[in-house]
Design a protein around this motif. Structure first.
Motif, PDB file in Angstrom:
ATOM      1  N   ILE A  57       0.842  -1.200   0.000  1.00 55.94           N
ATOM      2  CA  ILE A  57       0.000   0.000   0.000  1.00 55.94           C
ATOM      3  C   ILE A  57       0.875   1.247   0.000  1.00 55.94           C
ATOM      4  O   ILE A  57       0.590   2.216  -0.702  1.00 55.94           O
ATOM      5  N   ASP A  58       1.951   1.214   0.772  1.00 51.20           N
ATOM      6  CA  ASP A  58       2.863   2.361   0.813  1.00 51.20           C
ATOM      7  C   ASP A  58       3.468   2.646  -0.553  1.00 51.20           C
ATOM      8  O   ASP A  58       3.523   3.797  -0.994  1.00 51.20           O
ATOM      9  N   VAL A  59       3.925   1.606  -1.246  1.00 52.90           N
ATOM     10  CA  VAL A  59       4.535   1.770  -2.570  1.00 52.90           C
ATOM     11  C   VAL A  59       3.504   2.304  -3.562  1.00 52.90           C
ATOM     12  O   VAL A  59       3.767   3.266  -4.295  1.00 52.90           O
ATOM     13  N   MET A  60       2.326   1.680  -3.576  1.00 56.21           N
ATOM     14  CA  MET A  60       1.279   2.092  -4.516  1.00 56.21           C
ATOM     15  C   MET A  60       0.833   3.528  -4.228  1.00 56.21           C
ATOM     16  O   MET A  60       0.657   4.333  -5.144  1.00 56.21           O
ATOM     17  N   GLY A  61       0.638   3.837  -2.968  1.00 56.29           N
ATOM     18  CA  GLY A  61       0.211   5.179  -2.590  1.00 56.29           C
ATOM     19  C   GLY A  61       1.232   6.235  -2.987  1.00 56.29           C
ATOM     20  O   GLY A  61       0.874   7.306  -3.497  1.00 56.29           O
ATOM     21  N   TYR A  62       2.502   5.923  -2.774  1.00 55.91           N
ATOM     22  CA  TYR A  62       3.553   6.861  -3.144  1.00 55.91           C
ATOM     23  C   TYR A  62       3.603   7.049  -4.663  1.00 55.91           C
ATOM     24  O   TYR A  62       3.740   8.175  -5.153  1.00 55.91           O
ATOM     25  N   ALA A  63       3.451   5.960  -5.409  1.00 49.25           N
ATOM     26  CA  ALA A  63       3.458   6.054  -6.875  1.00 49.25           C
ATOM     27  C   ALA A  63       2.311   6.932  -7.367  1.00 49.25           C
ATOM     28  O   ALA A  63       2.487   7.762  -8.263  1.00 49.25           O
ATOM     29  N   LEU A  64       1.125   6.769  -6.769  1.00 50.46           N
ATOM     30  CA  LEU A  64      -0.020   7.584  -7.173  1.00 50.46           C
ATOM     31  C   LEU A  64       0.162   9.040  -6.747  1.00 50.46           C
ATOM     32  O   LEU A  64      -0.210   9.957  -7.480  1.00 50.46           O
ATOM     33  N   HIS A  65       0.759   9.247  -5.608  1.00 54.24           N
ATOM     34  CA  HIS A  65       1.062  10.612  -5.169  1.00 54.24           C
ATOM     35  C   HIS A  65       2.005  11.294  -6.168  1.00 54.24           C
ATOM     36  O   HIS A  65       1.782  12.447  -6.558  1.00 54.24           O
ATOM     37  N   LEU A  66       3.047  10.584  -6.562  1.00 53.09           N
ATOM     38  CA  LEU A  66       3.977  11.150  -7.549  1.00 53.09           C
ATOM     39  C   LEU A  66       3.248  11.493  -8.845  1.00 53.09           C
ATOM     40  O   LEU A  66       3.494  12.553  -9.452  1.00 53.09           O
ATOM     41  N   ALA A  67       2.364  10.597  -9.289  1.00 53.97           N
ATOM     42  CA  ALA A  67       1.612  10.838 -10.529  1.00 53.97           C
ATOM     43  C   ALA A  67       0.748  12.090 -10.397  1.00 53.97           C
ATOM     44  O   ALA A  67       0.663  12.890 -11.329  1.00 53.97           O
ATOM     45  N   GLN A  68       0.120  12.272  -9.244  1.00 55.14           N
ATOM     46  CA  GLN A  68      -0.707  13.465  -9.021  1.00 55.14           C
ATOM     47  C   GLN A  68       0.124  14.735  -9.074  1.00 55.14           C
ATOM     48  O   GLN A  68      -0.374  15.787  -9.453  1.00 55.14           O
ATOM     49  N   GLN A  69       1.379  14.638  -8.702  1.00 57.85           N
ATOM     50  CA  GLN A  69       2.273  15.791  -8.698  1.00 57.85           C
ATOM     51  C   GLN A  69       2.975  15.986 -10.045  1.00 57.85           C
ATOM     52  O   GLN A  69       3.822  16.859 -10.183  1.00 57.85           O
ATOM     53  N   GLY A  70       2.655  15.135 -11.016  1.00 61.46           N
ATOM     54  CA  GLY A  70       3.256  15.242 -12.340  1.00 61.46           C
ATOM     55  C   GLY A  70       4.525  14.432 -12.505  1.00 61.46           C
ATOM     56  O   GLY A  70       5.190  14.502 -13.530  1.00 61.46           O
TER      57      GLY A  70
END
Length: 105
Positions: free
Chosen positions: A7-20
């Motif tokens: 969950i941590d890895v996936m959440g971080y990846a999606l956070h990065l995507a939201q930030q461009g």
């Protein structure tokens, strides 16, 4: 249920995507043109977990599917998962069109 580390890895990846940005392990999912459908994979205790999302839309990220890969034959995404992702991509397109039209009014 996804392990906390995944969950941590996936959440971080999606956070990065939201930030461009883009997580180093995110890559285009084969079978979807243009590189707008990405998958992030994470391994944990000998299992592989995947999340598939799209960046196709200007101001939205849609998570299309998240699952544990159970097939031990190769790395190819099983057909039933691809079909589900395709259906959800169509649903995302409809949803985005509806919500985008409302914002323009």
């Amino acid at each position: 249920m996804f392990p906390e580390a995944v969950i941590d890895v996936m959440g971080y990846a999606l956070h990065l995507a939201q930030q461009g940005g883009k997580h180093p392990d995110a890559k285009p999912l084969k079978g979807f043109s243009g590189g707008s459908v990405l998958e992030i994979t994470a391994d944990h205790d000998g299992d592989t977990w995947r999340a598939v999302y799209t960046l196709r839309y200007k101001d939205a990220i849609y998570v299309l599917h998240a699952f544990q890969k159970k097939s031990k034959q190769g790395i190819k995404t099983p057909g039933q998962h691809i079909k589900l992702i395709q259906r959800r991509m169509k649903q995302a397109q409809v949803h985005y069109a509806q919500t985008h039209q409302k914002k323009q009014r």
